[in-house]
Design a protein around this motif. Structure first.
Motif, PDB file in Angstrom:
ATOM      1  N   UNK A  24       0.861  -1.194   0.000  1.00 17.53           N
ATOM      2  CA  UNK A  24       0.000   0.000   0.000  1.00 17.53           C
ATOM      3  C   UNK A  24       0.890   1.234   0.000  1.00 17.53           C
ATOM      4  N   UNK A  25       1.761   1.286  -0.994  1.00 17.26           N
ATOM      5  CA  UNK A  25       2.690   2.410  -1.091  1.00 17.26           C
ATOM      6  C   UNK A  25       1.996   3.611  -1.711  1.00 17.26           C
ATOM      7  N   UNK A  27       1.927   4.159   7.494  1.00 17.78           N
ATOM      8  CA  UNK A  27       3.107   5.022   7.415  1.00 17.78           C
ATOM      9  C   UNK A  27       3.127   5.875   6.148  1.00 17.78           C
ATOM     10  N   UNK A  28       2.569   5.348   5.064  1.00 15.02           N
ATOM     11  CA  UNK A  28       2.577   6.089   3.797  1.00 15.02           C
ATOM     12  C   UNK A  28       1.446   7.101   3.696  1.00 15.02           C
ATOM     13  N   UNK A  29       0.309   6.792   4.332  1.00 16.27           N
ATOM     14  CA  UNK A  29      -0.855   7.669   4.178  1.00 16.27           C
ATOM     15  C   UNK A  29      -1.312   8.294   5.495  1.00 16.27           C
ATOM     16  N   UNK A  30      -1.636   7.431   6.452  1.00 17.51           N
ATOM     17  CA  UNK A  30      -2.271   7.934   7.668  1.00 17.51           C
ATOM     18  C   UNK A  30      -1.355   8.870   8.454  1.00 17.51           C
ATOM     19  N   UNK A  31      -0.121   8.443   8.720  1.00 14.19           N
ATOM     20  CA  UNK A  31       0.792   9.260   9.530  1.00 14.19           C
ATOM     21  C   UNK A  31       1.024  10.640   8.891  1.00 14.19           C
ATOM     22  N   UNK A  32       1.355  10.725   7.591  1.00  9.24           N
ATOM     23  CA  UNK A  32       1.532  12.074   7.030  1.00  9.24           C
ATOM     24  C   UNK A  32       0.263  12.927   7.060  1.00  9.24           C
TER      25      UNK A  32
END
Lengths: 462, 71
Positions: free
Chosen positions: A118-119, A155-160
């Motif tokens: 899910x990059x 890490x790729x979507x939610x955190x940013x």
């Protein structure tokens, strides 16, 4: 042997992208991925996803294009006109890319498949909408197994998204440093304490980060535990409703009121538009990059004529506003992106070649630099000769606005600093640019001291 | 450790303990979090689905009644 292989396409053993001798982009699918590819195509999932515009369409082609003996099939995906990266997106672009990924995962589960990664690099923006571009991300769903891409999604979507919402939208730039997503422990330390009280944020970020460190290096008996499909759907639904509910608070920015706060009269503004339209008509460009585009008002003079246009600005609020308009008006030909020209996206990743720099993705046909040169020359101290040579490297022709020192915008820039810019004059501007461009036309914008130029790059430099 | 105890330990460390850096295999923690919370999340999701169905059911009935009143 892997000649022509696209430098960003090397991690996945299922296959890779390459540019063949005919100049076209292909994807080699390796034998190891055969079963999953056949399932993707025969289950109806591919047709469903490509028909709904979620997944890039492709057609199968001759195996003779293969790069090595591991090949099972060669496909030719539809071309993405311009590759952008997550650190160049505004909040809503990243949010839409996240929601697309979750929608695809839900659809995949309906067809007995699941996303194995899910990059955020798997999503590109085409015709104003997010598009999933990795055909090899699907694998057959294994009953009882958790979602293998859960950490990567967070890490790729939610955190940013959370860091942008709760701290500052400019923190999208963290994705330049962490190209594999913002580590959850980093995000957890940055986010305000109250995010620990929200049950969804507690689970997906804080507990998730703790769980990572708690189980670090510990062996786990994977077969002993089961994870139902309902639980998988519950996790996806929870992420989806969490992300759908995230919004950016609008905030005043330096440039938000730019067009209502300039010394332009309405007549001068209209005259500038008329001149830009006229120059675009003269050039008939195949692509336009508009630098310092603000909310994209002038970019749209090109994109409304169906010219593929990238509208760059350094202010997240301007890009956000422009992107929201793209979505609302269903605009196909404009892509707003975040770019600080004084420090544009560099080559990044493995061997410095995984993600291309801003300039490497050019040149464009026509560059527009309206109401920009004073910011580069005066705010950022870039000599006019350097601006001219940098612009020449990324375009064939140029529409550029000269802003004289007498202009109120320039006076504002000089108000708090010493004027060390003796060289900032129209004569110096013209002579600097003449080293790289032929000046085809110049027109003073009536009702102002500003001048718009139409220039074409010297052919010797091409 | 029983799953419920593991969750309690994780939650309490999130709220009460100082932050620690993690240098690790990224897979195990995500895997175990999903396993540990899977039943709970599945339960909430099932309730949410039933709730939506119930709301839809009443909306349908209410909508029909309203239409009939107009007739």
């Amino acid at each position: 042997m892997n000649d022509g292989q696209v430098s960003s396409s090397f991690r996945d053993p299922s296959g890779f992208l390459f540019v063949a001798e005919d100049g076209n982009l292909y994807r080699q699918i390796n034998i190891t991925y055969q079963q999953n590819y056949e399932m993707l195509m025969s289950s109806g999932l591919y047709h469903k996803l490509s028909n709904t515009g979620f997944l890039v369409a492709h057609r199968e082609t001759e195996l003779s294009f293969r790069r090595d003996e591991l090949a099972y099939k060669i496909i030719r995906p539809d071309l993405v006109p311009f590759i952008s990266y997550p650190y160049e997106w505004c909040f809503s672009q990243l949010k839409d890319a996240a929601l697309l990924t979750l929608s695809i995962q839900k659809m995949a589960l309906e067809y007995g498949m699941s996303l194995k990664d899910a990059s955020n690099y798997n999503v590109q923006f085409v015709r104003g909408r997010p598009l999933f571009i990795d055909t090899l991300s699907f694998e057959s769903y294994r009953e009882g197994e958790p979602w293998v891409a859960y950490r990567q999604f967070c890490e790729h979507f939610l955190a940013p998204l959370l860091v942008m919402k709760y701290i500052d939208p400019r923190f999208i730039q963290l994705l330049r440093v962490y190209i594999d997503g913002i580590p959850l422990d980093v995000a957890a330390r940055m986010l305000p304490f109250h995010t620990r009280i929200n049950p969804k944020l507690l689970v997906h970020v804080h507990l998730h980060a703790r769980s990572k460190s708690h189980y670090a290096g510990k062996g786990i008996e994977k077969r002993a535990k089961k994870f139902s499909k309902l639980a998988m759907l519950g996790f996806i639904d929870s992420l989806e409703s969490l992300i759908r509910g995230l919004t950016m608070a609008s905030r005043e920015t330096e440039w938000a009121d730019y067009y209502s706060d300039t010394n332009y009269s309405t007549e001068a503004h209209d005259e500038k538009k008329r001149l830009v339209r006229q120059f675009l008509h003269t050039l008939g460009p195949t692509s336009v990059w508009d630098l310092g585009a603000n909310d994209g008002t002038f970019s749209r003079l090109a994109s409304d004529k169906r010219i593929p246009t990238i509208s760059f600005d350094m202010d997240p609020s301007c890009v956000e506003e422009s992107y929201m308009r793209v979505r609302k008006e269903n605009e196909d030909f404009i892509l707003p992106l975040l770019m600080d020209l004084t420090n544009p996206s560099p080559d990044l990743g493995w061997d410095g070649a995984e993600r291309e720099s801003f300039a490497s993705r050019g040149p464009c046909d026509t560059l527009m630099a309206l109401a920009l040169i004073h910011h580069l020359a005066i705010s950022n101290n870039v000599p006019l000769t350097k601006i001219a040579s940098a612009f020449r490297r990324i375009c064939h022709s140029l529409i550029i606005e000269w802003i004289p020192k007498e202009d109120t915008q320039v006076r504002r820039l000089l108000a708090s600093r010493m004027d060390i810019f003796d060289d900032y004059s129209r004569e110096s501007f013209e002579s600097s640019f003449k080293h790289h461009f032929d000046i085809i036309e110049r027109s003073v914008i009536k009702g102002s001291d500003r001048v718009i130029y139409l220039m074409k790059g010297h052919t010797k430099n091409e | 450790m029983k799953p419920i105890m593991t969750i309690v330990v994780l939650v309490s460390t999130v709220i009460f303990s100082p932050d620690a850096y993690a240098y690790l295999d990224p897979g195990s923690g995500s895997y175990m979090l999903q396993i540990l919370l899977g039943t709970l999340v599945a339960g909430f999701f099932a309730i949410k689905q039933y709730w939506h169905r119930l709301k839809y059911f009443f909306k349908e009935r209410f909508g029909k009644k309203e239409d009939q009143n107009h007739e």
